[in-house]
Design an enzyme around this catalytic site. Sequence first.
Site, PDB file in Angstrom:
ATOM      1  N   LYS A   1     -36.654   9.862   1.069  1.00  0.00           N
ATOM      2  CA  LYS A   1     -36.989  11.334   0.656  1.00  0.00           C
ATOM      3  C   LYS A   1     -38.389  11.515   1.570  1.00  0.00           C
ATOM      4  CE  LYS A   1     -40.617  11.367  -2.607  1.00  0.00           C
ATOM      5  NZ  LYS A   1     -41.248  12.334  -3.474  1.00  0.00           N
TER       6      LYS A   1
ATOM      7  N   LYS B   1     -43.824   2.436  -4.213  1.00  0.00           N
ATOM      8  CA  LYS B   1     -45.166   2.849  -3.631  1.00  0.00           C
ATOM      9  C   LYS B   1     -45.990   1.797  -3.480  1.00  0.00           C
ATOM     10  CE  LYS B   1     -45.802   7.827  -4.446  1.00  0.00           C
ATOM     11  NZ  LYS B   1     -47.073   8.739  -4.707  1.00  0.00           N
TER      12      LYS B   1
ATOM     13  N   LYS C   1     -45.262  12.773   1.246  1.00  0.00           N
ATOM     14  CA  LYS C   1     -46.664  13.074   1.756  1.00  0.00           C
ATOM     15  C   LYS C   1     -47.229  11.631   2.172  1.00  0.00           C
ATOM     16  CE  LYS C   1     -49.008  15.372  -1.639  1.00  0.00           C
ATOM     17  NZ  LYS C   1     -47.804  15.838  -2.537  1.00  0.00           N
TER      18      LYS C   1
END
Length: 346
Positions: free
Chosen positions: A199, A116, A202
């Site tokens: 994957k 992230k 969001k």
Amino acid sequence: MPASLPRSLSGIQPTAESFHFGNYFGALRQWVRLQDDHDAFYFLADLHALTVQPDPAALRDRVHASAAQLLAAGIDPERSALFCQSHVAEHTQLAWVFNCLTGFGEAGRMTQFKDKSASTGADKASVGLFTYPILQAADILLYHPQHVPVGEDQRQHLELSRNLAQRFNHHYGETFPLPEPYIVKGTARIFDLQDPTAKMSKSASSPSGIIDLLDEPGRAAKKIRSAVTDSGDEIRFDPEGKPGISNLLTIYSAISGDDVDAVVREFEGRQYGHLKVALGDLVAEFVGGFGERTRVYLDDRAELDRVLARGAERAREAAAPVVADVYARIGLVPDARGPLARGSGA
Ligand code: ATP
Ligand code: MG
């Protein structure tokens, strides 16, 4: 809810206006099923969502939209506690205790932080994003759940929760049962339509790579028809060699309820385009119904707030004694004003 049912606990971040197919088929659908034979706690991880510094008005909207979607998916607040993480102060209270039990290097090995923070660089990522799995350990252990339904992407974080539970028990006496990951039958891992090796996410997927549960039906069908597919023309399930087609087959199977082999047989000898058109129609119908149900709940935000308040009340009843016990075990002197003063009942 009879006390004999095993307890389960799971959370989802209100980090977008809409949840996506990965969230639904990887998590929410199982949450709904678990209500039948579990004492279930489900929370909106609004504190986790702060790690990416959302706009305040957007966050408020997303919390309501998320609650409405969970209800539309079939979470039943009469049976399950549905609440906001920030409404139960014990989550952050226990997280601090665990922050002090986690090694810096141990936290640094969590791969999700690396993933992230890759776009911004670790220097620009918040410390909250770094300690996120520790708050997550608190979220989980606070409720002494036997089962924690999570997607594959969360396995490493659950392992940290188990390690922290063991460490705490070792130092301060048996306190936390070790939670088990609970990958329920029928859980699917859904990949990005434009990059089927990543994957569906969001925060990381591009709009065309993600099917949102609240997508307009025509738009959702179009995204399926524009999905990246693989070289060759044979429809077969081969996640390594044919990640794009395999992802579409997984989605088809998840919506239709037919197993993947049956879907492959259905499309045997046909072309990619046939599968895409048929799946586009299925997806459009699915999101159409889901969107309608969600809008009904979203039309009454006062009722949504009441549902969340009832859930928080139940969650607090379970969480407050756990934090009181932990505080006592680690040597904090009890507050003579009683548990209300700690914020647990305020
Ligand atoms: P974010 O990008 O903000 O982390 P996310 O899309 O990863 O969002 P989360 O709120 O982190 O969603 O996760 C909610 C639940 O959905 C978790 O149980 C997670 O395992 C599951 N999940 C998320 N993405 C997928 C996916 N692509 N396939 C299957 N399950 C998924
Ligand atoms: Mg995630």
